[in-house]
Write a protein that holds these residues in place. Structure first.
Motif, PDB file in Angstrom:
ATOM      1  N   VAL A  48       0.744  -1.215  -0.116  1.00 21.73           N
ATOM      2  CA  VAL A  48      -0.001   0.166  -0.046  1.00 21.73           C
ATOM      3  C   VAL A  48       0.837   1.151   0.034  1.00 21.73           C
ATOM      4  O   VAL A  48       2.057   1.125   0.308  1.00 21.73           O
ATOM      5  CB  VAL A  48      -0.942  -0.105   1.183  1.00 21.73           C
ATOM      6  N   THR A  91      -7.478  -3.576   0.214  1.00 22.98           N
ATOM      7  CA  THR A  91      -6.543  -3.788   1.288  1.00 22.98           C
ATOM      8  C   THR A  91      -5.274  -4.205   0.860  1.00 22.98           C
ATOM      9  O   THR A  91      -4.760  -4.146  -0.381  1.00 22.98           O
ATOM     10  CB  THR A  91      -7.113  -4.978   2.109  1.00 22.98           C
ATOM     11  N   ALA A  92      -4.142  -4.238   1.664  1.00 22.79           N
ATOM     12  CA  ALA A  92      -2.839  -4.603   1.175  1.00 22.79           C
ATOM     13  C   ALA A  92      -2.851  -5.904   0.591  1.00 22.79           C
ATOM     14  O   ALA A  92      -1.872  -6.240  -0.114  1.00 22.79           O
ATOM     15  CB  ALA A  92      -2.118  -4.812   2.643  1.00 22.79           C
TER      16      ALA A  92
END
Length: 786
Positions: A486, A615-616
């Motif tokens: 991210v 999300t990551a």
């Protein structure tokens, strides 16, 4: 039947002997106790003891009773100062000393107990009762005997104080009585412990007591021996080094006529070193300091190591770039499927290097979910250029010295990991991948992210100074490639120095070709399976991708396929000639699929909206639930939400109040008399980000109006207090996650329309995408009644 040994005959004789009812008594002092079955030398010098010895020789056939004093310091003990159990012994040898004392050799015969004292003035006499015990020779007793003998042999080998005769007696007998008494008599323990062993009649218990003492003694002796060995080794090593060094000097003088020592060799190396002049000057200065130091001082070792680092670093050594664009393109296509944008950027980078004489090395940052091929792309860049490749993992790094190195004032100081890697690779222009740059931390040891600014800044890294080296090293020719899951956790100043290249997740179709053309051939080779021995149908592979994995990358897919290969290998090892993997036998090989159930809601529900998250680990869909209960207008938020999502919930509640005010004012009292509980399931998983506003607002409005939300609609977008829908990131990953979950109607912000170009056409054709600008458009699409 085997003939009895001399020891066994002696024991039989002792057992059959009868002893007088009354015997003269000699109290023993010092730190020994007379044991049966042992021969002990002692000195008899006290008046009463000499009288008892004379009476024993005259009237009792050399027999007497030996018992220990409780306090060994007492010169004139009373009746109460003696233990009650002692040993009947026989004097086998006597020598008169120069000062009237007697040196005697006593043979211990039998344990006995004092019944009463018959005389105590001129000589001590007492009536005694010999002590016997009956016992069975069990396996446990036999094992105890063996263990005690074994440990005693080890004890003897460490101490080397016992005569060979004593060792032979113990080796030749298996009698537990003899073993326990003999060993107890020679152990270096306090007389109180020896008395306890003497008073114990059963040989099994005696052996157990002795075994415990022997174990402790052997352990202590081994520790002492280890310490002594280490000390001796250090002393010998120092003496040996000094002797050899001096001898070497003499030999060199004889051969060459001059002492061509270590310093001469180092001077030659410094002269031949290919490095800037300031490096040579620094090395010569350190060498001049080293020559004046004692070779045994700690500072000499520090200086010597530092000079080695200066001599071994590749100050000028580098590889020549291979800049064939077509070959590079073939290589990238061979190693990676898809990834059109990253490949194009890499080829552009290579083209600039080919045309420019002094190209500037950009800092590329590949951002994407785990398993999408970020690190392997860096490896391909190195392979395409013909450069050496190195990798440093920054995940969890909290110490600035990991980047800049330690100053030489520290014990065990070393350069930072970048300089260490350059030394290992042996060239000044490798490709270095800095993995997980988004997972660095800050601690009292400094901020490694700030230290990386100098490393990655093209304006500064041509003169990077490591704290250990203390002189500049040129990093400008290194191609740095960073990777991250991210972007928001990377500090802004560091992110500003990098060129961000997003690597999106793979579609199921892309995963199929990656598995077929890249993963399966690699796994076949790793597991020793021939192509002719396995056949996987297209349907089976698609089933594995859709029902056994749900991720953006292909790491889990590779693990599942490796598991399949192991199952196939087992079948081949059991005798099958080939294995055919089809749709109907995938479950048999891999078990029940974990993702056969869709995350899509089974039916429309009131207050439950489907949102899309990034999300990551790639895209996911989340169910946002709102429940209204009686209360005082409180907002309750659960599901381990971050600060950004909590703020979005506050905005969503305020906006909902405004929307309801326009629709039906009678419902406004709910905001004062009811509590709003918003929950995002999977509470153990942290959730945060600025893209849940639309979903939260829809969920709250649905609960207030009691209107179900369509279960075939997923949405994303941030909301303002005015009801405007703002653009968000990760559109491709979000849409792919919704598609994988069977949702075909998607609501996205109008300003994210350009991001649809990145979605594969075969996926986009199956989705109906609504582009919205305000919350009212969202509610018209999502609620069952507009």
């Amino acid at each position: 039947m085997a003939e009895k040994s001399a020891i066994d005959k002696f024991i039989d004789k002792t057992l059959s002997e009868t002893f007088p009812e009354e015997l003269p008594l000699i109290p023993t002092r010092a730190k020994f106790v007379v044991f049966p079955n042992s021969i002990i030398p002692m000195i008899i010098g006290r008046k009463k003891s000499i009288a008892a010895l004379e009476e024993s020789l005259e009237k009792y056939n050399n027999l007497m009773f030996f018992v220990s004093q409780k306090d060994i310091e007492l010169e004139e003990p009373t009746i109460d100062d003696f233990y009650r159990i002692g040993t009947i012994g026989k004097v086998v040898q006597i020598i008169r000393g120069p000062e009237g004392e007697y040196k005697v050799l006593v043979e211990g015969l039998k344990r006995a107990e004092i019944k009463e004292f018959t005389e105590f003035d001129e000589v001590i006499k007492c009536k005694i009762k010999p002590l016997n015990v009956s016992y069975k020779k069990t396996k446990v007793l036999e094992a105890l005997v063996r263990r005690v003998k074994s440990l005693f042999e080890k004890y003897i080998s460490h101490t080397k104080k016992f005569p060979q005769e004593a060792i032979m007696i113990i080796e030749e007998t298996e009698d537990p009585e003899v073993i326990s008494d003999l060993v107890a008599s020679v152990l270096p323990i306090e007389h109180t412990e020896k008395q306890e062993i003497l008073e114990e009649l059963h040989p099994k218990k005696r052996l157990e007591m002795i075994l415990e003492i022997l174990t402790q003694e052997v352990e202590l002796l081994e520790i002492e021996e280890t310490i002594e060995s280490k000390v001796r080794e250090k002393i010998e090593k120092g003496q040996k080094e000094f002797y050899l060094r001096e001898k070497l000097k003499v030999i060199q003088e004889e051969l060459t006529g001059e002492a061509e020592n270590e310093f001469t060799l180092l001077k030659e190396k410094i002269k031949k070193l290919k490095a800037p002049e300031y490096v040579k000057e620094k090395a010569e200065y350190e060498l001049s300091k080293l020559e004046k130091m004692s070779p045994f001082s700690p500072e000499a070792n520090v200086s010597r190591t530092y000079i080695d680092w200066l001599l071994e670093l590749p100050w000028e050594q580098k590889t020549r770039d291979r800049l064939n664009i077509k070959e590079a393109e073939k290589l990238l296509n061979k190693n990676h499927y898809g990834l059109k944008e990253p490949k194009e950027r890499i080829l552009e980078f290579l083209a600039v290097r080919k045309l420019s004489k002094k190209p500037r090395s950009p800092i590329l940052c590949f951002v994407g979910a785990p398993g999408v091929g970020k690190t392997s792309l860096g490896k391909s860049v190195a392979e395409a250029l013909g450069r050496k490749f190195g990798r440093i993992s920054l995940g969890g790094m909290r110490d600035e010295a990991e980047i800049r190195g330690h100053r030489r004032t520290y014990v065990g100081a070393m350069p930072g990991r970048i300089i260490q890697l350059i030394k290992k690779l042996g060239v000044k222009n490798p490709v270095i991948v800095l993995d997980e740059i988004d997972k660095m931390g800050i601690s009292y040891q400094g901020d490694p992210a700030s230290a990386l600014l100098e490393v990655l800044d093209p304006e500064q890294n041509n003169a990077f100074v490591d704290h250990y080296l203390e002189i500049p090293f040129d990093l400008s020719e290194i191609i740095f490639i960073t990777t991250a899951n991210v972007l928001h956790t990377i500090p802004g100043a560091l992110r500003d120095r990098m060129e961000i290249i997003q690597i999106p997740g793979y579609t199921d179709a892309e995963k199929y070709y990656i598995a077929k053309d890249y993963i399966i051939p690699k796994l076949l080779k790793e597991h020793g399976i021939e192509k002719t021995q396995i056949k996987i149908t297209k349907g089976a592979l698609q089933k594995i991708i859709s029902e056994y994995t749900r991720e953006s990358g292909v790491r889990s897919l590779e693990r599942i396929l490796a598991k399949l290969m192991r199952k196939v290998a087992l079948k081949l090892a059991e005798g099958e000639k080939s294995v055919h993997v089809k749709i109907n036998n995938v479950k048999e090989l891999l078990g029940t699929p974990p993702y056969f159930r869709s995350d899509k809601l089974e039916k429309p529900e009131v207050g439950v909206a489907t949102g899309m998250a990034w999300t990551a680990y790639g895209g996911e869909i989340l169910q946002v639930e709102t429940l209204i209960t009686s209360g005082k207008g409180k907002l309750i938020i659960t599901g381990k939400l971050g600060d950004v999502m909590k703020e979005s919930a506050q905005i969503a509640l305020t906006l909902s109040k405004k929307i309801i005010e326009k629709k039906d004012e009678s419902l406004l009292e709910k905001f004062e008399k009811c509590d709003f509980h918003i929950h995002v399931p999977e509470g153990a998983v942290p959730k945060d980000g600025p893209s849940a506003g639309v979903t939260l607002t829809t969920s709250i409005i649905s609960s207030i109006l009691n209107i179900p939300i369509r279960n075939d609609v997923a949405m994303t977008g941030e909301i303002t207090l005015m009801g405007k829908v703002l653009p968000v990131g990760g559109i491709k990953e979000k849409l792919l996650s919704a598609y994988r979950s069977g949702i075909t109607n998607i609501i996205i912000p109008k300003h994210n329309e350009k991001d649809l170009e990145k979605i594969p056409e075969e996926i986009l054709e199956k989705l109906k995408v609504y582009k919205v600008e305000n919350i009212n458009e969202v509610l018209k699409i999502a609620l069952m009644e507009g």
